[in-house]
Design a protein around this motif. Structure first.
Motif, short mmCIF file in Angstrom:
data_model
loop_
_atom_site.label_atom_id
_atom_site.label_comp_id
_atom_site.label_asym_id
_atom_site.label_seq_id
_atom_site.Cartn_x
_atom_site.Cartn_y
_atom_site.Cartn_z
N LEU A 152 1.04 -0.59 -0.17
CA LEU A 152 0.13 -0.16 -0.42
C LEU A 152 0.86 1.22 -0.14
O LEU A 152 0.44 2.40 -0.65
CB LEU A 152 -1.10 -0.16 1.11
N GLY A 153 1.51 1.41 0.43
CA GLY A 153 3.29 2.33 0.42
C GLY A 153 3.82 2.80 -0.32
O GLY A 153 3.99 3.51 -0.05
N MET B 182 9.63 3.68 -10.96
CA MET B 182 8.09 3.38 -11.00
C MET B 182 8.84 3.46 -9.30
O MET B 182 8.15 2.79 -8.33
CB MET B 182 8.33 2.00 -11.40
N ILE B 183 7.44 4.52 -9.17
CA ILE B 183 6.65 4.33 -7.28
C ILE B 183 5.23 3.80 -7.71
O ILE B 183 4.59 4.11 -8.81
CB ILE B 183 6.31 5.91 -7.43
N THR B 184 5.01 2.11 -6.52
CA THR B 184 4.12 1.76 -6.67
C THR B 184 2.97 2.58 -5.74
O THR B 184 1.77 2.03 -5.86
CB THR B 184 4.70 0.97 -6.58
N GLN B 185 3.03 3.18 -4.88
CA GLN B 185 1.71 3.51 -4.27
C GLN B 185 1.00 3.90 -4.53
O GLN B 185 0.97 4.50 -6.19
CB GLN B 185 1.90 5.14 -3.55
N GLY C 28 11.06 4.12 -1.28
CA GLY C 28 9.40 5.14 -0.65
C GLY C 28 8.69 5.94 -1.59
O GLY C 28 9.65 5.69 -2.73
N ALA C 29 7.77 6.48 -1.69
CA ALA C 29 7.03 6.93 -2.49
C ALA C 29 6.95 9.03 -2.51
O ALA C 29 6.29 9.43 -2.95
CB ALA C 29 5.57 6.55 -2.76
#
Length: 680
Positions: free
Chosen positions: A170-171, A625-628, A650-651
């Motif tokens: 999720l984060g 890639m920011i997966t948040q 982190g995002a």
């Protein structure tokens, strides 16, 4: 216990491997026996401490130490040892992350120990710093070998591990989720099939469709009729890897051939409820119907999708199956039949009499009580993100906050694992403002949790809270509660998370400037005390954030050896940075371009696999890639077309910019090494 002969044979194999790796013809470190003798002998003769093998390239002046756990189960303890003995004081960023092992001199390690088995501790070019790093590693192997045997980590309850795994996804912390998955697998308590379900989910979150399709044991997983979310992820992977490229070229026959291949496992996925699946998965099923020559079923399915407002899912190549012969009455009857089956299906005894799940308060309460229907609903939300079956605005902020506040610890664990993710994802998409609810959830984190997975969620909560444009009282209260646990986790090892928080505060307008300044100082002061332990990228970010907020913390300037000798030359190159938070993307672009004017940073916040996104990924040296809360269609597209994908820890923009900078340096080093190997 192994016999003496087996021990001798193993030692002989280890010595052969070590001497091969350290041979002067392949490794310049072998030319200096005095500097490698202790570590060589320890690697061959020690039994408990990890192997530490030096590597040197005199042409590029690059030096590193390869740290290899002797057993897979020691992987996490070795990571902790590196943080304790080496840390950012002596090593460059990335020392605590498994190496890719994709360089020629690493092939022997990859062949013997496998992927994801080894840490690479990179040294600087400063001679004194190299000596200190070697001394620290020599001290580590001697201390560990002489210490009594011990368990390096206290096992966590399985429920807590699963909740933390969900929190990491999720984060937007996939590397943390990967570490938790390894711990879950090693600790036991889940069946191998359920562990595979989690692995598929992790790979899907990272957009690694091809790896989903070649996952060992995938066929056995599909034979056991997995849950709908797992089927959807595999079908979506098939879409990304085979169906979408063929349909994009107007070649449905090639798409059909791909599904007929034995290794596609499509036959195990062909039966499914279209309306319960994502758009990509639906497309795969429609192509499968076309391949079987089942025109009547395909026409009925298209009519059903049209009736549900999902007709845009149908590929253009199959639009001819929209036949008038499929009457509206037939479609209405089929829909009625589906609803009748759903309503008349007997409920399990444990869910009989449970409340309806029409609002988020009802869903959270039902999940807290262990209602399986609520669990299933939350899982379906993760699959069908384009749907909004439960409107957040249906309940007030105060009512929602009260529900979270009344949860007991066991209830909170269940809500964390199943309901919190879908709820926060709905908040990111809606225009509703829930500052009280976000404050309540934040309190539960800072009072109980300070691990990486939950720090990632705390960063998301902070971003969502700041979006609500809180008043001065709400703003001050939130920051006061959030800062309670800073002294428990802010350190050089968590500099990325701390700087992400400061960056969030700087990016949004503040109704209480004093509270913002105080919170930023609490986050930055521990980093300032240990500023020499920060790498140059983090130090530069901390310096710029301090200036932006008007803080006089007096950050040291990088030394000449750090700023000149350590930084390879980064030339003109294009990179892609993907994420859904446009503010973060813009701040990352500003920092990277300011530092490397020749680098072209392409930004994307798209939710679909557009041609622009494909071209950007294909034409970039690497993609970040920011997966948040990311959209699976877009992440799968990037994973399919990118030359290399980098996942930040982190995002926030500090973590993302740090990942970009280090990836640019790694790219420059690889290009430099490649140029030295080319014949002149």
């Amino acid at each position: 216990m192994a016999s003496e002969e087996e021990v001798a044979e193993q030692a002989g194999g280890t010595q052969e491997f070590v001497d091969h790796f350290l041979h002067p013809d392949r490794n310049d470190a072998g030319k200096y026996p005095r500097g490698i003798t202790l570590l060589r002998n320890a690697a061959i003769h020690y039994r408990k401490s990890p192997m530490v093998l030096p590597w040197l390239n005199e042409n590029t002046q690059r030096m590193a130490y390869y740290v290899i756990p002797r057993q897979r189960k020691q992987f996490h303890s070795v990571r902790d040892l590196l943080v304790a003995f080496v840390g950012p004081s002596f090593a460059k960023y990335g020392y605590d992350t498994p190496a890719m092992l994709d360089r020629p001199h690493e092939s022997a390690i990859l062949e013997r120990y496998g992927a994801g088995s080894t840490f690479v501790v990179q040294a600087t070019t400063d001679t004194d710093e190299r000596k200190r790093l070697r001394t620290a590693l020599e001290r580590m192997v001697k201390v560990v070998e002489r210490s009594p045997t011990r368990s390096w980590s206290a096992p966590k309850p399985l429920g807590r591990l699963l909740a933390d795994f969900e929190a990491a996804l999720l984060g937007g912390a996939p590397e943390t989720a990967k570490t938790l998955l390894q711990q879950i697998d090693r600790q036991g308590g889940l069946s191998p099939t359920n562990v595979k379900h989690l692995e598929i989910r992790l790979l899907a979150a990272q957009g690694r469709a091809n790896e989903v399709l070649v996952l060992r044991g995938l066929r056995e997983v599909l034979l056991q009729d997995p849950p709908v979310p797992v089927k959807d992820m595999v079908l979506s992977a098939l879409f990304t890897a085979y169906i979408e490229p063929a349909l994009a070229e107007g070649d449905p026959a090639r798409a059909v051939d791909a599904l007929k291949a034995p290794d596609s496992y499509f036959s195990l996925l062909a039966d499914g409820d279209l309306l319960a699946l994502s758009e990509q998965a639906v497309t795969v099923l429609l192509v499968g119907m076309h391949g079987r020559g089942d025109g009547a079923e395909l026409s009925r399915s298209i009519a059903l999708l049209d009736a549900e407002g999902r007709g845009d899912t149908v590929p253009e190549a199959l639009a001819s199956y929209r036949r008038q012969s499929v009457h509206a009455d037939a479609v209405t009857a089929e829909l009625a039949e589906r609803e009748s089956v759903a309503t008349t299906e007997p409920e399990p005894e444990e869910t009989t009499g449970k409340a309806a799940l029409n609002t988020w308060t009802e869903i959270v309460k039902a999940v807290a009580q262990g209602d399986r229907a609520a669990f299933d609903l939350c899982r379906r939300m993760d699959v069908r993100r384009s749907d909004v079956p439960i409107q957040v605005e249906a309940v007030s902020d105060a009512e929602m906050a009260g529900v979270f506040a009344d949860l007991t610890d066991p209830e909170y664990e269940a809500v964390w694992q199943y309901a919190l993710g879908p709820f926060l994802q709905e908040l990111t998409r809606s225009e509703a403002f829930y500052p009280q609810t976000l404050t309540t959830v934040m309190r539960s984190i800072v009072n109980q949790r300070c691990d990486p997975a939950n720090l990632a969620v705390l960063d998301l909560l902070l971003e969502l809270f700041l979006r609500t444009a809180p008043n001065a009282q709400e703003y001050t209260e939130f920051l006061e509660h959030m800062s309670v646990g800073f002294d428990q986790w802010v350190a050089p090892e968590t500099a990325g998370q701390a700087l992400d928080f400061v960056d969030r505060l700087a990016a949004f307008a503040s109704p209480a400037p004093e509270a913002r300044i105080q919170t930023a100082q609490m986050l930055l002061t521990p980093l300032r005390v240990h500023a020499r332990r920060l790498d140059e990228a983090y130090l530069s970010t901390a310096h710029s954030l301090s200036d932006e907020l008007g803080l006089s913390l007096g950050w040291p300037e990088p030394t000449s050896s750090e700023s000149a000798d350590n930084e390879p030359l980064v030339g003109a190159v294009q990179i892609l940075v993907y994420g859904l938070d446009k503010g973060v993307l813009q701040r990352v672009q500003e920092r990277v371009v300011q530092r490397f004017p020749q680098v072209k940073v392409v930004l994307s916040a798209e939710k679909v696999a557009s041609r622009r996104l494909k071209d950007a990924a294909r034409n970039s040296a690497f993609s970040v890639m920011i997966t948040q809360c990311a959209a699976h269609a877009a992440t799968n597209c990037i994973g399919q077309y990118a030359k290399e994908v980098v996942y930040p820890r982190g995002a926030g923009s500090a973590s993302v910019a740090h990942a970009v900078i280090n990836a640019l340096y790694d790219l420059a080093v690889r290009q430099q090494e490649l140029s030295t190997r080319r014949p002149r």
